[in-house]
Design a protein around this motif. Structure first.
Motif, mmCIF file in Angstrom:
data_model
loop_
_atom_site.group_PDB
_atom_site.id
_atom_site.type_symbol
_atom_site.label_atom_id
_atom_site.label_comp_id
_atom_site.label_asym_id
_atom_site.label_seq_id
_atom_site.Cartn_x
_atom_site.Cartn_y
_atom_site.Cartn_z
ATOM 1 N N LEU A 98 -1.878 16.040 5.892
ATOM 2 C CA LEU A 98 -2.149 14.624 6.112
ATOM 3 C C LEU A 98 -3.412 14.198 5.366
ATOM 4 O O LEU A 98 -4.445 14.859 5.468
ATOM 5 C CB LEU A 98 -2.343 14.340 7.601
ATOM 6 N N PRO A 99 -3.374 13.077 4.631
ATOM 7 C CA PRO A 99 -4.595 12.560 4.014
ATOM 8 C C PRO A 99 -5.430 11.845 5.065
ATOM 9 O O PRO A 99 -4.922 11.394 6.083
ATOM 10 C CB PRO A 99 -4.059 11.573 2.974
ATOM 11 N N GLY A 100 -6.687 11.729 4.818
ATOM 12 C CA GLY A 100 -7.538 11.007 5.748
ATOM 13 C C GLY A 100 -8.028 11.878 6.891
ATOM 14 O O GLY A 100 -7.795 13.087 6.942
ATOM 15 N N GLU A 101 -8.703 11.251 7.845
ATOM 16 C CA GLU A 101 -9.321 11.977 8.952
ATOM 17 C C GLU A 101 -8.267 12.388 9.973
ATOM 18 O O GLU A 101 -7.404 11.589 10.353
ATOM 19 C CB GLU A 101 -10.379 11.098 9.618
ATOM 20 N N VAL A 102 -8.344 13.627 10.420
ATOM 21 C CA VAL A 102 -7.369 14.148 11.367
ATOM 22 C C VAL A 102 -8.074 14.840 12.529
ATOM 23 O O VAL A 102 -9.254 15.203 12.440
ATOM 24 C CB VAL A 102 -6.407 15.159 10.697
#
Length: 214
Positions: A98-102
């Motif tokens: 997943l791209p972005g903050e997880v």
């Protein structure tokens, strides 16, 4: 074998078609394993639609706003269910997909560990969530999905799977959450493999055998 006596669908002819559409592949991905392959269910338009329709009928009036699908086969059922009941679909993915903050939740496998990740902000506190996957055996993956959603304040209403292994009793690991399954794994009577059924993920070889206590 059907789970109709547990899911309120006893005698429903759709269960037989769904069960028969799932291919059993002996000795995959290693000797002694009876692999439950749901990709053949996806090739059968009517059986696939019946499976989705059963889930939709169950959840359309349960005020669910999030359908969380476990990578990867939960992605095959979750979006259709989410669209039909007016919910959003949230993918729970393996690490670094997943791209972005997880946010992440690790869980233990028989042969190591794995992890599920979800986008920060995808689920809001107080939302009612359904967790969907193709098969449950030991329950470790579903348990991780529940923890991930509850960490952000969601209420997990239920977990749902097409195939369920009652013998492993993985549902007892689900933090008290109910488990809804359609059919039980098929066996091949003319196969030389031991009586073994495995969950469908090649990276999670936790399995049950009538010939062992594993």
């Amino acid at each position: 074998m059907f789970a109709g006596d547990q899911n309120g669908l006893q005698g429903d002819p759709r269960l037989k078609a769904i069960s028969e559409a799932i291919r059993v592949v002996p000795h995959f991905p290693k000797p002694g394993i009876m692999f439950q392959d749901i990709t053949t269910l996806l090739l059968d338009h009517k059986a696939f639609k019946d499976a989705v329709d059963i889930f939709v009928d169950r959840y359309r009036d349960m005020d669910i706003s999030v359908v969380a699908g476990v990578e990867a086969r939960g992605f095959m059922f979750g979006p259709s269910i989410a669209l039909a009941i007016g919910a959003k679909f949230v993918p729970l993915r393996k690490p670094r997909k997943l791209p972005g903050e997880v946010i992440s939740e690790a869980y233990v496998l028989e042969y190591g560990t794995d992890c599920l990740e979800m986008h920060v902000g995808a689920v809001q506190p107080g939302e009612r969530a359904l967790v969907i996957d193709d098969l449950v055996a030991t329950g470790g993956t579903l348990c991780a999905a529940i923890r991930l959603l509850e960490r952000v304040g969601a209420q997990v209403v239920e977990c749902a799977c097409v195939v369920g292994l009652r013998e492993v009793k993985g549902q007892h690991r689900l933090n008290g959450k109910p488990l809804y399954i359609l059919v039980e794994p098929r066996q091949l009577t003319n196969c030389s493999a031991p009586s073994v059924t495995i969950i469908t993920r090649r990276d999670q070889l936790s399995y049950y055998s009538q010939d062992s206590e594993n």
